[in-house]
Design an enzyme around this catalytic site. Structure first.
Site, PDB file in Angstrom:
ATOM      1  N   LYS A  79      48.521 -42.641 -16.467  1.00  0.00           N
ATOM      2  CA  LYS A  79      47.495 -43.498 -15.328  1.00  0.00           C
ATOM      3  C   LYS A  79      46.497 -42.625 -14.858  1.00  0.00           C
ATOM      4  O   LYS A  79      46.812 -41.279 -14.720  1.00  0.00           O
ATOM      5  CB  LYS A  79      48.593 -44.148 -14.276  1.00  0.00           C
ATOM      6  CG  LYS A  79      47.566 -44.800 -13.239  1.00  0.00           C
ATOM      7  CD  LYS A  79      48.638 -45.350 -12.296  1.00  0.00           C
ATOM      8  CE  LYS A  79      47.937 -46.329 -11.050  1.00  0.00           C
ATOM      9  NZ  LYS A  79      48.844 -46.835 -10.068  1.00  0.00           N
ATOM     10  N   SER A 154      48.809 -51.850  -9.411  1.00  0.00           N
ATOM     11  CA  SER A 154      47.444 -51.253  -9.946  1.00  0.00           C
ATOM     12  C   SER A 154      47.450 -50.539 -11.059  1.00  0.00           C
ATOM     13  O   SER A 154      46.468 -49.935 -11.891  1.00  0.00           O
ATOM     14  CB  SER A 154      46.986 -50.048  -8.947  1.00  0.00           C
ATOM     15  OG  SER A 154      48.091 -49.148  -8.863  1.00  0.00           O
ATOM     16  N   SER A 178      53.169 -51.041  -7.659  1.00  0.00           N
ATOM     17  CA  SER A 178      52.022 -50.629  -8.728  1.00  0.00           C
ATOM     18  C   SER A 178      52.736 -50.607  -9.968  1.00  0.00           C
ATOM     19  O   SER A 178      51.895 -50.423 -11.020  1.00  0.00           O
ATOM     20  CB  SER A 178      51.092 -49.907  -8.299  1.00  0.00           C
ATOM     21  OG  SER A 178      50.173 -50.474  -7.516  1.00  0.00           O
TER      22      SER A 178
HETATM   23  N1  GLN Z   1      49.266 -53.617  -4.588  1.00  0.00           N
HETATM   24  C1  GLN Z   1      49.530 -52.626  -3.681  1.00  0.00           C
HETATM   25  C2  GLN Z   1      48.398 -52.336  -2.739  1.00  0.00           C
HETATM   26  O1  GLN Z   1      47.544 -52.741  -3.122  1.00  0.00           O
HETATM   27  C3  GLN Z   1      50.232 -51.634  -4.225  1.00  0.00           C
HETATM   28  C4  GLN Z   1      49.494 -50.622  -4.776  1.00  0.00           C
HETATM   29  C5  GLN Z   1      50.443 -49.497  -5.494  1.00  0.00           C
HETATM   30  O2  GLN Z   1      51.589 -49.802  -5.430  1.00  0.00           O
HETATM   31  N2  GLN Z   1      49.787 -48.486  -5.742  1.00  0.00           N
HETATM   32  O3  GLN Z   1      48.613 -51.550  -1.900  1.00  0.00           O
END
Ligand code: GLN
Length: 489
Positions: A79, A154, A178
């Site tokens: 990532k 994400s 994410s």
């Molecule tokens: N979707 C969640 C957010 O927008 C989690 C993001 C993540 O785990 N990096 O904060």
């Protein structure tokens, strides 16, 4: 089966039996990326030529007996918020579009030591803020099961790359879901480790008290292997802990007889799609057949976890992202007349809308008049969430819930409505708030042919338990043998 369809442990077997060489494996992946990447758009950067070169060098060293090891030459995808020395680490942001990492993250050093070869850096929501990978400054990654749909986020690039066989496995990061939510939407396995099990050194911080790096893989065995490789105390991350160098693959017993599985009813109510719920109920029946004891219980504080999460995560983000000031890192506005203007214009031009929204929200909840009303209250809720999980784990070995309330949604469907997007995390955020581990594995498809994920949650440092519970289900369902992404257009 094609080479790129194999799991890492299957690749290892074939290398050992001399059925495949490292160069053959690398060539297959590079070819696959060339074929699939134009459609899937999972990578921000690829290093295909370098990877092939490395594979060749490594092969020579193996043949002359200079190196060996179980993971030598295995490819991986990373990532793009994890630093790899000397290469771009963009966090999918214009702010870091040209940032070259001056050092590698601890997890990358560990992979390097094994001679694992990275194929490239994977797309994500900007600074890991989002649930669909649509907030990336560079591109929109598509879900390999249906190219009109999001891969989740994400870590959407990581999940889509694994699902479309462009990498055998990948690293993601999980602050509120994410790793697990994109894994669920793409029909692969995603594990968020206990807070502190994996070093965060070299992971670009979003919300430091919630962030964890973890594996996204084709199956549970691979997840246990990658976790074994990356776990461990690191002097450079003082929140990391010594968990005693476990081999997590040893935990996979394919047996859940007598285990107690708790089902929190709040995770099966309002907002959960009916097909997702039905598939989860079928999954619970499978566990009963396998000899586990199932009991419903109430975890009502979970209803407040999402609100607490978005306050805490934004507060920490507003502080962490203060370093991107146009001076020290990344983008600087081309025109300015004084220092204040450098800050203001660099940040205004360098960050996307979602990142700005979070910085503003975070700054607001930390401001002196509102600190007690929002931030402090959210921290209190955090303690209560943690306490309720502790109480539940006195009774249950693991807790089972859906990973995502819905299957993969259409590109653009939620991107105009932040609140709806935030609701994608309703099943995952409480786990980060409590600092406990959870894994998502696919348990079937909905009527549209889209994957549904089940989340198995454990108490702190009980990764072995959740891995075994997930593995046992995986063996029974055989999802990977039955279903393949269709690249529907
Ligand atoms: N979707 C969640 C957010 O927008 C989690 C993001 C993540 O785990 N990096 O904060």
């Amino acid at each position: 089966m094609e080479i790129t369809e194999l799991t890492v442990h299957e690749l290892q077997d074939k290398i050992k039996n001399k059925e495949l060489t490292i160069s053959e494996i690398m060539d297959s992946y590079c070819k696959r990326i060339k074929e699939n990447e134009p459609e899937v758009q999972a990578f921000i950067t690829t290093y295909l030529d370098e990877a092939k070169e490395k594979a060749k060098n490594i092969e020579e060293k193996i043949n002359s007996g200079k190196i060996d090891g179980n993971y030598v030459g295995i490819p991986i995808g990373i990532k793009d918020n994890i630093c790899v020395k000397g290469t771009k680490t963009t966090c999918a942001s214009k702010m870091l579009e040209n940032f070259i990492a001056p050092y590698s993250a601890s997890v990358i050093e560990k992979l390097d030591k094994e001679n694992i070869i990275s194929l490239g850096k994977l797309n994500m929501d900007e600074f890991a803020m989002g649930s669909s990978t649509e907030t990336s400054y560079f591109k929109k990654t598509k879900n390999p099961w249906d190219l009109n749909r999001v891969p989740g986020g994400s870590s959407g690039g990581s999940a889509a790359a694994v699902a479309s066989n462009m990498v055998p496995w990948a690293l993601g990061s999980d602050t509120g879901g994410s790793i697990r939510q994109p894994a669920s939407l793409c029909g692969v396995v995603g594990l968020k480790p206990t807070y502190g099990l994996v070093s965060r050194y070299g992971l670009v911080a979003f919300a430091s008290s919630l962030d964890q790096i973890g594996p996204i893989t084709k199956d549970v065995r691979d997840a246990s292997m990658l976790l074994t490789l990356i776990a461990g105390k690191d002097e450079r991350d003082t929140t990391s802990v010594d968990s005693g160098n476990k081999d997590y693959a040893k935990a996979l017993k394919n047996d859940v007889k007598g285990m107690k599985i708790g089902i929190p009813k709040e995770f099966f109510g309002k907002g959960i799609n009916e097909e997702v719920k039905q598939k989860l109920l079928e999954t619970i029946e499978i566990y009963k057949e396998l000899g586990a004891e199932i009991e419903e219980f109430s975890l009502d504080i979970a209803n407040y976890a999402l609100a607490a999460y978005y306050i805490i995560a934004c507060a920490e983000a507003s502080s962490n992202l203060g370093r991107f000031d146009g001076i020290r890192y990344g983008y600087r506005t081309p025109e300015y007349s004084n220092l204040k203007e450098i800050y203001k214009k660099s940040r205004s031009e360098g960050f996307g809308a979602e990142v700005k929204r979070r910085i503003i929200l975070g700054t607001y909840v930390l401001s002196s008049g509102y600190y007690d009303a929002y931030y402090k209250k959210a921290q209190k809720v955090r303690t209560l969430v943690s306490n309720e999980f502790n109480k539940a784990f006195e009774k249950y070995d693991v807790i089972l819930t859906p990973t995502s309330p819905v299957t993969a949604f259409k590109l653009g469907e939620k991107s105009e409505n932040p609140m709806e997007m935030y609701l994608s995390d309703i099943c995952t955020v409480s786990i980060n708030i409590a600092g406990i581990p959870a894994i998502s594995i696919p348990c079937g498809l909905d009527k549209k042919g889209l994957p549904i994920g089940v989340q198995i949650i454990g108490n702190k440092f009980q990764e072995e338990k959740i891995l075994n519970v997930a593995y046992t289900l995986e063996q029974k369902i055989g999802f990977r043998e039955k279903y393949k992404p269709e690249f529907k257009k």
